[in-house]
Design an enzyme around this catalytic site. Structure first.
Site, short mmCIF file in Angstrom:
data_model
loop_
_atom_site.label_atom_id
_atom_site.label_comp_id
_atom_site.label_asym_id
_atom_site.label_seq_id
_atom_site.Cartn_x
_atom_site.Cartn_y
_atom_site.Cartn_z
N LYS A 1 0.85 -1.19 0.00
CA LYS A 1 0.00 0.00 0.00
C LYS A 1 0.89 1.24 0.00
O LYS A 1 1.74 1.40 0.88
CB LYS A 1 -0.84 -0.05 1.28
C1 E4P Z 1 -8.21 1.98 3.82
O1 E4P Z 1 -7.50 1.08 3.43
C2 E4P Z 1 -8.11 2.61 5.14
O2 E4P Z 1 -7.49 1.69 6.01
C3 E4P Z 1 -9.42 2.91 5.77
O3 E4P Z 1 -10.52 2.44 5.02
C4 E4P Z 1 -9.56 4.26 6.37
O4 E4P Z 1 -10.82 4.34 6.99
P1 E4P Z 1 -11.17 5.45 8.07
O5 E4P Z 1 -11.51 6.71 7.36
O6 E4P Z 1 -12.36 4.88 8.79
O7 E4P Z 1 -9.97 5.61 8.96
#
Ligand code: E4P
Length: 217
Positions: A87
């Protein structure tokens, strides 16, 4: 539609896996910290533990913000397990790193995406997944679902193979709406998946069936 769970909590990952509908896991540094997982070695071990629970893709995020650092980190992450998807953040060096990884056959998830233009760049760089954060857009009075539908349109216009991973899902209706729009994947908390199960007519209907069965036995 693929279902990913967005957590580093092993119990919740196991629970989702046992339901039989889990296709993968996404994590981020905040989710790791929330579980008390700190320090490079512990974090790497945690990724291995997650991979041993699920069959599908596990997104592991780089911490570096420069190209060389991302490459070094991403290669080490990818070497942990074939399930790992590296990522990278949507910044210039992240796009460059994404291109490098895709040329090498290492799968990527471009994260922190908030516009169609950013999603277009991720696809051009060969990202496996692009992660538009719909909940965080909703939080600031901007239509997160509209972004997902615009990315769908652009990707379909050019038959890009990058999969739209609807991220920052907050509740069950986000999951349903993303499915209607055609997001390839959703990642959300366990509660957003479990919410799909519930309907009062299912519960009352089942209670009645069991009651009637009991009358004849
Ligand atoms: C995506 O991969 C992120 O980990 C995640 O969906 C972020 O979500 P949040 O806005 O609830 O922190």
């Amino acid at each position: 539609m693929k279902f990913f769970i967005d957590t580093a909590n092993l119990d919740q990952i196991k629970e989702a896996q046992q339901l039989g509908v889990l296709d993968g896991v996404t994590t981020n540094p905040s989710l790791m910290a929330k579980e008390g997982i700190t320090g490079k070695e512990n974090i790497l071990q945690h990724y291995k533990d997650i991979c041993s629970i699920v069959d599908g893709d596990v997104s592991a995020e780089v911490i570096s913000t420069d190209y060389e650092g991302m490459i070094k980190e991403g290669e080490a992450l990818a070497a942990l397990n074939p399930q790992i998807v590296v990522k990278v953040p949507m910044i210039a060096d992240g796009v460059k790193a994404c291109k490098y990884f895709s040329d090498k056959g290492i799968r990527t998830n471009v994260t922190l995406v908030f516009s169609v233009g950013q999603a277009l760049l991720a696809a051009k760089a060969g990202a496996t997944y692009v992660s538009p954060f719909l909940g965080r857009l909703d939080d600031i009075s901007t239509d997160g679902l509209h972004l997902i539908s615009e990315i769908r349109l652009v990707y379909d216009n050019y038959a890009y193979e990058t999969q739209i991973l609807a991220a920052s899902i907050r509740h069950t209706m986000h999951v349903v709406d993303c499915a209607k729009i055609g997001a390839d994947v959703m990642t959300g908390p366990l509660s957003s998946i479990e919410g799909l199960l519930r309907h009062p007519l299912t519960d009352s209907g089942l209670a009645k069936f069991l009651e009637d069965y009991a009358k004849g036995n």
